[in-house]
Design a protein around this motif. Structure first.
Motif, PDB file in Angstrom:
ATOM      1  N   GLU A  42      -5.831   9.123  -1.832  1.00 45.92           N
ATOM      2  CA  GLU A  42      -4.531   9.205  -1.164  1.00 45.92           C
ATOM      3  C   GLU A  42      -3.784   7.874  -1.119  1.00 45.92           C
ATOM      4  OE1 GLU A  42      -2.655  10.730   3.119  1.00 45.92           O
ATOM      5  OE2 GLU A  42      -4.824  10.763   2.754  1.00 45.92           O
ATOM      6  N   ARG A  43      -4.507   6.758  -1.023  1.00 43.74           N
ATOM      7  CA  ARG A  43      -3.852   5.459  -0.866  1.00 43.74           C
ATOM      8  C   ARG A  43      -4.334   4.468  -1.916  1.00 43.74           C
ATOM      9  NH1 ARG A  43       0.150   4.250   2.712  1.00 43.74           N
ATOM     10  NH2 ARG A  43      -0.909   2.467   3.638  1.00 43.74           N
ATOM     11  N   MET A  87       0.852  -1.169   0.000  1.00 41.87           N
ATOM     12  CA  MET A  87       0.000   0.000   0.000  1.00 41.87           C
ATOM     13  C   MET A  87       0.897   1.230   0.000  1.00 41.87           C
ATOM     14  SD  MET A  87      -3.163  -0.966  -0.069  1.00 41.87           S
ATOM     15  CE  MET A  87      -3.965   0.571   0.362  1.00 41.87           C
ATOM     16  N   THR A 121       1.252   5.733  -0.470  1.00 44.62           N
ATOM     17  CA  THR A 121       0.617   7.045  -0.399  1.00 44.62           C
ATOM     18  C   THR A 121       0.906   7.780  -1.700  1.00 44.62           C
ATOM     19  OG1 THR A 121       0.868   7.155   1.997  1.00 44.62           O
ATOM     20  CG2 THR A 121       0.503   9.231   0.851  1.00 44.62           C
TER      21      THR A 121
END
Length: 239
Positions: free
Chosen positions: A123-124, A108, A110
């Motif tokens: 954002e992710r 994951m 950013t």
């Protein structure tokens, strides 16, 4: 290859690995796959686990058990609704090539606020990086960005063992449309290192968007192809 129970039933994991090898020419059409004892040793599982995996592939028409001969590959094409998205790989496999996938990373991340993944997923998102080998030689460097809701598991072993699209389908997401854009790309330092070409060398750059039934982008991918090794092939059927 290591498989773990946290990624689901072991026999299904083995089934997916063997099927992936069939579809990518590791086990070519008409050849005999490794024996059940060999697969037991490779995956560190019981005879029953391997037998169940092979039996399901036989039922789906990929394999055929022949007494005194072994288990033979009798089909190397997917019947999935997504099979059209795999046409390029199928062409290469039909021509006798092998396509192998090497996982470079799965995590994951950013997203930068100005990036395409941020615009698509926020954002992710999940980032999966892979290197594709054509007959053992580096051919494609791919970076995939996925909607976090599309893939529930982010472990490296799970991402490495199967098709990206199988992974999405397992989360009950149906991909209805693809959009591909092709352009001339240039190899970054990392892409050049992975593909064995100079930094700044020209590549075929492929950008793919995959859409769900409700029109949402589920996957955004960027691939760099070393077309000096193999041109990108397209097959057309006459009407």
């Amino acid at each position: 290859m290591s498989i773990t129970r946290k990624n689901g039933p072991l026999y299904l994991q083995i089934k997916k690995i063997v099927k992936d090898r069939i579809l990518h020419g590791i086990y070519p059409l008409g050849t005999i796959i490794p024996s059940e004892p060999q697969l037991e040793k490779e995956f560190g599982v019981s005879k029953v686990t391997v037998r169940n995996a092979v039996q399901e592939l036989c039922q789906e028409g990929y394999l055929e058990k022949r007494s005194g001969v072994g288990t033979t590959v009798i089909r190397n094409r997917s019947l999935s609704r997504l099979s059209k998205g795999k046409r390029f790989t199928e062409i290469l496999v039909d021509e006798g090539h092998r396509m192998e996938k090497k996982l470079l990373g799965s995590e994951m991340v950013t997203n930068d606020a100005l990036s395409e993944p941020f615009q698509l997923f926020g954002e992710r998102c999940l980032r999966i990086e892979r290197l594709y080998l054509l007959d053992g030689k580096p051919y494609i460097h791919y970076v995939h960005y996925l909607d976090p809701s599309a893939v529930a598991v982010t472990g490296d072993a799970h991402a490495d063992m199967q098709s990206l699209y199988d992974l999405i389908e397992e989360n009950d997401i149906s991909l209805e449309r693809f959009r591909d854009a092709f352009t001339v790309g240039t190899a970054s330092v990392e892409t050049g290192r992975l593909l064995g070409i100079p930094e700044g060398a020209s590549t075929l750059k492929r950008i793919r968007y995959s859409y769900s039934a409700d029109g949402q982008v589920v996957e955004y991918s960027i691939g760099h192809y070393n077309t000096e090794l193999q041109p990108y092939l397209v097959s057309y059927d006459a009407p």
